[in-house]
Design an enzyme around this catalytic site. Structure first.
Site, PDB file in Angstrom:
ATOM      1  CG  HIS A  72      20.797 -20.484  18.738  1.00 48.18           C
ATOM      2  ND1 HIS A  72      21.340 -20.843  19.942  1.00 48.18           N
ATOM      3  CD2 HIS A  72      20.281 -21.621  18.218  1.00 48.18           C
ATOM      4  CE1 HIS A  72      21.174 -22.146  20.125  1.00 48.18           C
ATOM      5  NE2 HIS A  72      20.527 -22.639  19.091  1.00 48.18           N
ATOM      6  NE  ARG A  73      15.345 -23.566  18.279  1.00 50.21           N
ATOM      7  CZ  ARG A  73      16.515 -24.214  18.467  1.00 50.21           C
ATOM      8  NH1 ARG A  73      16.995 -24.388  19.675  1.00 50.21           N
ATOM      9  NH2 ARG A  73      17.194 -24.673  17.440  1.00 50.21           N
TER      10      ARG A  73
ATOM     11  CG  ASN B   7      14.941 -31.039  17.247  1.00 49.53           C
ATOM     12  OD1 ASN B   7      14.708 -31.250  18.428  1.00 49.53           O
ATOM     13  ND2 ASN B   7      16.164 -30.838  16.782  1.00 49.53           N
TER      14      ASN B   7
ATOM     15  CG  HIS C 265      15.863 -32.256  21.908  1.00 48.36           C
ATOM     16  ND1 HIS C 265      15.990 -32.723  23.196  1.00 48.36           N
ATOM     17  CD2 HIS C 265      16.211 -33.271  21.097  1.00 48.36           C
ATOM     18  CE1 HIS C 265      16.410 -33.975  23.155  1.00 48.36           C
ATOM     19  NE2 HIS C 265      16.554 -34.330  21.893  1.00 48.36           N
TER      20      HIS C 265
ATOM     21  N   GLY D 265      21.770 -31.740  20.241  1.00 53.85           N
ATOM     22  CA  GLY D 265      22.629 -31.337  19.127  1.00 53.85           C
ATOM     23  C   GLY D 265      24.057 -31.041  19.557  1.00 53.85           C
TER      24      GLY D 265
ATOM     25  CG  ASP E 168      22.762 -27.402  23.275  1.00 51.24           C
ATOM     26  OD1 ASP E 168      23.038 -26.434  22.526  1.00 51.24           O
ATOM     27  OD2 ASP E 168      21.600 -27.647  23.661  1.00 51.24           O
TER      28      ASP E 168
ATOM     29  CB  THR F 223      10.196 -28.386  14.623  1.00 53.99           C
ATOM     30  OG1 THR F 223      11.480 -29.007  14.769  1.00 53.99           O
ATOM     31  CG2 THR F 223       9.429 -28.534  15.928  1.00 53.99           C
TER      32      THR F 223
ATOM     33  CG  ASP G 240      17.151 -24.614   8.681  1.00 57.49           C
ATOM     34  OD1 ASP G 240      16.762 -25.761   9.003  1.00 57.49           O
ATOM     35  OD2 ASP G 240      18.132 -24.431   7.939  1.00 57.49           O
ATOM     36  CB  THR G 241      19.211 -23.877  14.230  1.00 50.84           C
ATOM     37  OG1 THR G 241      18.064 -23.196  14.743  1.00 50.84           O
ATOM     38  CG2 THR G 241      20.403 -23.580  15.122  1.00 50.84           C
TER      39      THR G 241
END
Ligand code: ITT
Length: 191
Positions: A177-178, A10, A12, A150, A152, A8, A69-70
């Site tokens: 989710h994660r 990202n 975060h 994001g 949130d 990633t 991937d989200t």
């Protein structure tokens, strides 16, 4: 301890993953393997993009790895922004612009139902596996809270009266989710 690369860019996500796998898996970042590639995400599904990211690292750097991937899927928008969540308001990963556009596309909508969906793609040797995590919730009428990242501040998970951005990291991770996708990964590793 088991060691694996998390593909990633990202920071975060990386931070969340390290908390979620603390004491169980040592997570190596792309920086740790000297990869600063901007990995293209050209698929039109979360599954496809998660696999692209994991395969990129496996094929070019040789490490076993996983990628996430989200997407935020809003019912009344037929699942948008979905796989295009990062680029909803244009290229540039601008979370503020993305949230603003989403809220403006929902000003007259009473149905606020949405879900976050994460797909984790794991590659170990020749073996590829997918793990999914979903959290249902509602899109708020305005951003609230400053934690997380994001979308949130505008996502209120089911059963809670605060947004993800109003929760601390542990509370978000315990229902997100994660968190759910990674729990399946940890389970698969039997850790
Ligand atoms: P990598 O592809 O490098 O992992 P990314 O930020 O591009 O990082 P995605 O492609 O999965 O990640 O993009 C998903 C978008 O959804 C992006 O705009 C994120 O900010 C947002 N997002 C992902 N997970 C989120 C979470 O837990 N809470 C809020 N927004 C999230």
């Amino acid at each position: 301890m088991k060691k694996i690369v998390f593909a990633t860019n990202n920071s975060h996500k990386l931070e969340e993953l390290r908390k979620l796998t603390e004491g169980k898996i040592e997570i190596l970042s792309l920086k740790d393997i000297n990869c600063d590639d901007d990995i293209p995400e050209t698929a039109d599904t979360l599954e496809g993009n998660a696999l692209i990211k994991a395969r990129w690292v496996k094929n070019r750097y040789g490490y076993d790895c996983f990628a996430d991937d989200t997407g935020l899927e809003v019912e009344v928008l037929n699942g948008a922004p979905g796989v295009y969540s990062a680029r909803y308001a244009g290229d540039g990963h601008d979370s503020h612009a993305n949230m603003k556009l989403l809220l403006s596309n929902m000003t007259d909508k009473d149905n606020r139902k949405a879900r976050f969906r994460t797909v984790v793609a794991l590659i170990e040797g020749d073996d590829e596996r997918l793990f999914e995590g979903i959290v249902n919730g509602l899109i708020t009428y305005e951003p609230k809270g400053t934690s997380g990242f994001g979308y949130d501040p505008i996502f209120q998970p089911e059963g809670h009266d605060v947004t993800f951005a109003e929760m601390n990291a542990e509370d978000k991770n315990s229902i997100s989710h994660r968190g759910r996708a990674v729990a399946k990964l940890i389970d698969y590793f039997s850790l």
